[in-house]
Design a protein around this motif. Structure first.
Motif, PDB file in Angstrom:
ATOM      1  N   TYR A  68      -6.603  20.818 -24.716  1.00  0.00           N
ATOM      2  CA  TYR A  68      -6.311  21.694 -25.856  1.00  0.00           C
ATOM      3  C   TYR A  68      -7.620  22.180 -26.479  1.00  0.00           C
ATOM      4  O   TYR A  68      -7.827  23.379 -26.696  1.00  0.00           O
ATOM      5  N   PHE A  69      -8.539  21.246 -26.732  1.00  0.00           N
ATOM      6  CA  PHE A  69      -9.795  21.602 -27.382  1.00  0.00           C
ATOM      7  C   PHE A  69     -10.774  22.274 -26.428  1.00  0.00           C
ATOM      8  O   PHE A  69     -11.515  23.170 -26.829  1.00  0.00           O
ATOM      9  N   SER A  70     -10.784  21.851 -25.168  1.00  0.00           N
ATOM     10  CA  SER A  70     -11.704  22.494 -24.222  1.00  0.00           C
ATOM     11  C   SER A  70     -11.318  23.946 -23.992  1.00  0.00           C
ATOM     12  O   SER A  70     -12.182  24.815 -23.803  1.00  0.00           O
ATOM     13  N   SER A  71     -10.030  24.254 -24.049  1.00  0.00           N
ATOM     14  CA  SER A  71      -9.593  25.642 -23.900  1.00  0.00           C
ATOM     15  C   SER A  71     -10.010  26.481 -25.105  1.00  0.00           C
ATOM     16  O   SER A  71     -10.489  27.611 -24.968  1.00  0.00           O
ATOM     17  N   ILE A  72      -9.831  25.936 -26.302  1.00  0.00           N
ATOM     18  CA  ILE A  72     -10.289  26.636 -27.509  1.00  0.00           C
ATOM     19  C   ILE A  72     -11.799  26.829 -27.452  1.00  0.00           C
ATOM     20  O   ILE A  72     -12.319  27.909 -27.786  1.00  0.00           O
ATOM     21  N   ALA A  73     -12.517  25.790 -27.008  1.00  0.00           N
ATOM     22  CA  ALA A  73     -13.977  25.886 -26.906  1.00  0.00           C
ATOM     23  C   ALA A  73     -14.404  26.995 -25.954  1.00  0.00           C
ATOM     24  O   ALA A  73     -15.397  27.698 -26.203  1.00  0.00           O
ATOM     25  N   ALA A  74     -13.673  27.170 -24.868  1.00  0.00           N
ATOM     26  CA  ALA A  74     -14.005  28.233 -23.922  1.00  0.00           C
ATOM     27  C   ALA A  74     -13.918  29.601 -24.595  1.00  0.00           C
ATOM     28  O   ALA A  74     -14.776  30.479 -24.377  1.00  0.00           O
ATOM     29  N   GLY A  75     -12.899  29.801 -25.434  1.00  0.00           N
ATOM     30  CA  GLY A  75     -12.762  31.069 -26.132  1.00  0.00           C
ATOM     31  C   GLY A  75     -13.872  31.299 -27.140  1.00  0.00           C
ATOM     32  O   GLY A  75     -14.435  32.401 -27.221  1.00  0.00           O
ATOM     33  N   VAL A  76     -14.220  30.269 -27.917  1.00  0.00           N
ATOM     34  CA  VAL A  76     -15.309  30.391 -28.896  1.00  0.00           C
ATOM     35  C   VAL A  76     -16.618  30.709 -28.187  1.00  0.00           C
ATOM     36  O   VAL A  76     -17.371  31.604 -28.599  1.00  0.00           O
ATOM     37  N   THR A  77     -16.905  29.974 -27.119  1.00  0.00           N
ATOM     38  CA  THR A  77     -18.165  30.143 -26.401  1.00  0.00           C
ATOM     39  C   THR A  77     -18.283  31.541 -25.809  1.00  0.00           C
ATOM     40  O   THR A  77     -19.354  32.163 -25.857  1.00  0.00           O
ATOM     41  N   ARG A  78     -17.202  32.056 -25.263  1.00  0.00           N
ATOM     42  CA  ARG A  78     -17.227  33.386 -24.647  1.00  0.00           C
ATOM     43  C   ARG A  78     -17.652  34.451 -25.665  1.00  0.00           C
ATOM     44  O   ARG A  78     -18.502  35.289 -25.377  1.00  0.00           O
ATOM     45  N   VAL A  79     -17.078  34.401 -26.853  1.00  0.00           N
ATOM     46  CA  VAL A  79     -17.395  35.405 -27.871  1.00  0.00           C
ATOM     47  C   VAL A  79     -18.811  35.216 -28.406  1.00  0.00           C
ATOM     48  O   VAL A  79     -19.569  36.186 -28.564  1.00  0.00           O
ATOM     49  N   ALA A  80     -19.194  33.971 -28.679  1.00  0.00           N
ATOM     50  CA  ALA A  80     -20.521  33.708 -29.245  1.00  0.00           C
ATOM     51  C   ALA A  80     -21.630  34.093 -28.269  1.00  0.00           C
ATOM     52  O   ALA A  80     -22.630  34.713 -28.662  1.00  0.00           O
ATOM     53  N   GLU A  81     -21.472  33.747 -27.002  1.00  0.00           N
ATOM     54  CA  GLU A  81     -22.507  34.069 -26.021  1.00  0.00           C
ATOM     55  C   GLU A  81     -22.606  35.571 -25.789  1.00  0.00           C
ATOM     56  O   GLU A  81     -23.703  36.095 -25.561  1.00  0.00           O
ATOM     57  N   ALA A  82     -21.493  36.262 -25.861  1.00  0.00           N
ATOM     58  CA  ALA A  82     -21.528  37.721 -25.729  1.00  0.00           C
ATOM     59  C   ALA A  82     -22.308  38.355 -26.876  1.00  0.00           C
ATOM     60  O   ALA A  82     -22.875  39.452 -26.728  1.00  0.00           O
ATOM     61  N   ALA A  83     -22.364  37.659 -28.022  1.00  0.00           N
ATOM     62  CA  ALA A  83     -23.119  38.150 -29.170  1.00  0.00           C
ATOM     63  C   ALA A  83     -24.561  37.658 -29.161  1.00  0.00           C
ATOM     64  O   ALA A  83     -25.302  37.869 -30.130  1.00  0.00           O
ATOM     65  N   GLY A  84     -24.972  36.983 -28.082  1.00  0.00           N
ATOM     66  CA  GLY A  84     -26.340  36.501 -27.966  1.00  0.00           C
ATOM     67  C   GLY A  84     -26.615  35.234 -28.740  1.00  0.00           C
ATOM     68  O   GLY A  84     -27.777  34.921 -29.034  1.00  0.00           O
ATOM     69  N   LEU A  85     -25.581  34.486 -29.054  1.00  0.00           N
ATOM     70  CA  LEU A  85     -25.725  33.270 -29.834  1.00  0.00           C
ATOM     71  C   LEU A  85     -25.542  32.032 -28.960  1.00  0.00           C
ATOM     72  O   LEU A  85     -25.065  32.126 -27.826  1.00  0.00           O
ATOM     73  N   VAL A  86     -25.917  30.887 -29.506  1.00  0.00           N
ATOM     74  CA  VAL A  86     -25.857  29.616 -28.773  1.00  0.00           C
ATOM     75  C   VAL A  86     -24.864  28.692 -29.466  1.00  0.00           C
ATOM     76  O   VAL A  86     -24.957  28.482 -30.682  1.00  0.00           O
ATOM     77  N   VAL A  87     -23.926  28.151 -28.707  1.00  0.00           N
ATOM     78  CA  VAL A  87     -22.908  27.256 -29.270  1.00  0.00           C
ATOM     79  C   VAL A  87     -23.380  25.809 -29.173  1.00  0.00           C
ATOM     80  O   VAL A  87     -23.797  25.346 -28.106  1.00  0.00           O
ATOM     81  N   VAL A  88     -23.306  25.110 -30.286  1.00  0.00           N
ATOM     82  CA  VAL A  88     -23.639  23.685 -30.346  1.00  0.00           C
ATOM     83  C   VAL A  88     -22.350  22.918 -30.632  1.00  0.00           C
ATOM     84  O   VAL A  88     -21.654  23.202 -31.604  1.00  0.00           O
ATOM     85  N   LEU A  89     -22.031  21.951 -29.769  1.00  0.00           N
ATOM     86  CA  LEU A  89     -20.752  21.243 -29.845  1.00  0.00           C
ATOM     87  C   LEU A  89     -20.902  19.890 -30.510  1.00  0.00           C
ATOM     88  O   LEU A  89     -21.837  19.139 -30.232  1.00  0.00           O
ATOM     89  N   GLY A  90     -19.958  19.568 -31.388  1.00  0.00           N
ATOM     90  CA  GLY A  90     -19.876  18.238 -31.965  1.00  0.00           C
ATOM     91  C   GLY A  90     -18.446  17.731 -31.901  1.00  0.00           C
ATOM     92  O   GLY A  90     -17.501  18.503 -32.112  1.00  0.00           O
ATOM     93  N   THR A  91     -18.257  16.465 -31.576  1.00  0.00           N
ATOM     94  CA  THR A  91     -16.913  15.877 -31.502  1.00  0.00           C
ATOM     95  C   THR A  91     -16.759  14.809 -32.580  1.00  0.00           C
ATOM     96  O   THR A  91     -17.697  14.083 -32.895  1.00  0.00           O
TER      97      THR A  91
END
Length: 336
Positions: A68-91
């Motif tokens: 559930y969370f890895s799928s949501i993370a994939a969506g967040v990462t796709r948009v952020a990286e397209a904007a030239g940003l870096v995603v930092v993950l915390g659990t």
């Protein structure tokens, strides 16, 4: 570095820090070439402090191993990286204190935005602490969006937990089931409570009761669903259909039923909620409520990156009932 390139400190700073001030192409290439030769890297922390922002987008989830969370993370990462940003993950491991700590750390690093994915709980004090940290983050210039219930005063993507479970219950009752049991997850988790309440309402729509002993609390995991089957059997519900409030619990329940010699769906039908990607390999295929998980992550990322500030916005996401081979008309022995 500026001395090696033969330019002023101001010129070197403009090139290396991405200033909007114009620098000639010749000077730009000279500075960048010298930086490469010296192995120079700009101080990202200093840049973030100077700009009061950085290229970081924080993503805070309960458990990245949960599809559930890895799928949501994939969506967040796709948009952020397209904007030239870096995603930092915390659990967080579902620890509210850890949630606050992570947002605080991201604020200290001047993260540009944070997406927090995960159900809220009935612990109002914990929610208040997180809301305070979110307020501090936004007052510093950052943006926050949540994928959960709209309880934190931030932009929120809200899945239709109650409505989806209600629609599923109606469909399962229409198959002819009249005895149901529910693996209800942790009682303090709002998503679990909403799904149980929605399912009970859907059965009521069909004139089917759901006695309280037929709803058992359980961990929100595969092992939680596995263990809860023993509680259901001990309760003697005689249920011909079991609803687990998320798919990973349903998968655990199916494994436990098989070990006890019960067939799905011939003896007991089983349904879940979320439609996680790993269901593609499950036999029999699981009936569930499909949420567009990656799209939910994308929407949350767009909320924090679209530059629109103001009153908190709510984006509601509908669920879709998907009946598959794990449910059929009742014809077996049920849970006995």
């Amino acid at each position: 570095m500026a001395k090696h390139a033969g330019v002023s400190l101001a010129t070197a700073s403009r090139v290396l820090n991405g200033s909007t001030r114009q620098v000639s192409e010749e000077l730009r290439e000279r500075v960048l070439g010298t930086a490469r030769g010296l192995g120079y890297l700009p101080n990202a922390s200093a840049q973030a402090l100077a700009r009061n922002s950085s290229v970081l987008v924080g993503l805070v989830v309960h458990d990245i191993a949960d599809p559930y969370f890895s799928s949501i993370a994939a969506g967040v990462t796709r948009v952020a990286e397209a904007a030239g940003l870096v995603v930092v993950l915390g659990t967080t491991g579902r620890d509210p204190r850890r949630e606050v700590e992570l947002v605080n750390t991201l604020r200290a690093h001047r993260a540009r935005a944070v997406v927090i994915a995960g159900s809220r709980t009935t612990d109002r004090a914990a929610s208040a602490r997180l809301a305070e940290e979110i307020t501090a983050f936004t007052e510093q210039g950052g943006r926050v969006a949540c994928v959960s219930q709209a309880k934190l005063g931030a932009d929120t993507v809200v899945p239709a937990n109650r409505a989806g479970a209600r629609a599923l219950a109606r469909e399962l009752a229409a198959l002819g089931h009249r005895r149901f049991a529910v693996l209800g997850g942790p009682p303090g988790l709002l998503a679990a409570r909403d799904r149980v309440a929605g399912f009970k309402a859907g059965l009521a729509d069909a004139g089917v009761p759901l006695p309280d002993p037929h709803v058992v609390a359980s961990g929100f995991t595969r092992d939680g669903g596995y263990a809860a089957v023993g509680d259901l059997l001990a309760a003697g519900t005689g249920a011909t259909c079991v609803f687990a409030v998320n798919d990973v619990m349903a998968m655990g329940a199916m494994a436990a039923l098989r070990e006890r010699g019960l067939r799905v769906p011939e003896d007991v039908s089983v349904a879940g909620f979320d439609d996680i990607p790993t269901l593609r390999d499950l036999v029999p295929a699981l009936s569930t409520v499909r949420l567009p998980l990656e799209e939910m992550g994308e929407r949350a990322a767009h909320l924090v990156l679209d530059g629109v500030a103001g009153q908190p916005r709510t984006v509601k996401v509908a669920g879709e009932v998907v009946l598959r081979a794990s449910t059929s008309s009742p014809s077996g022995i049920g849970l006995r």
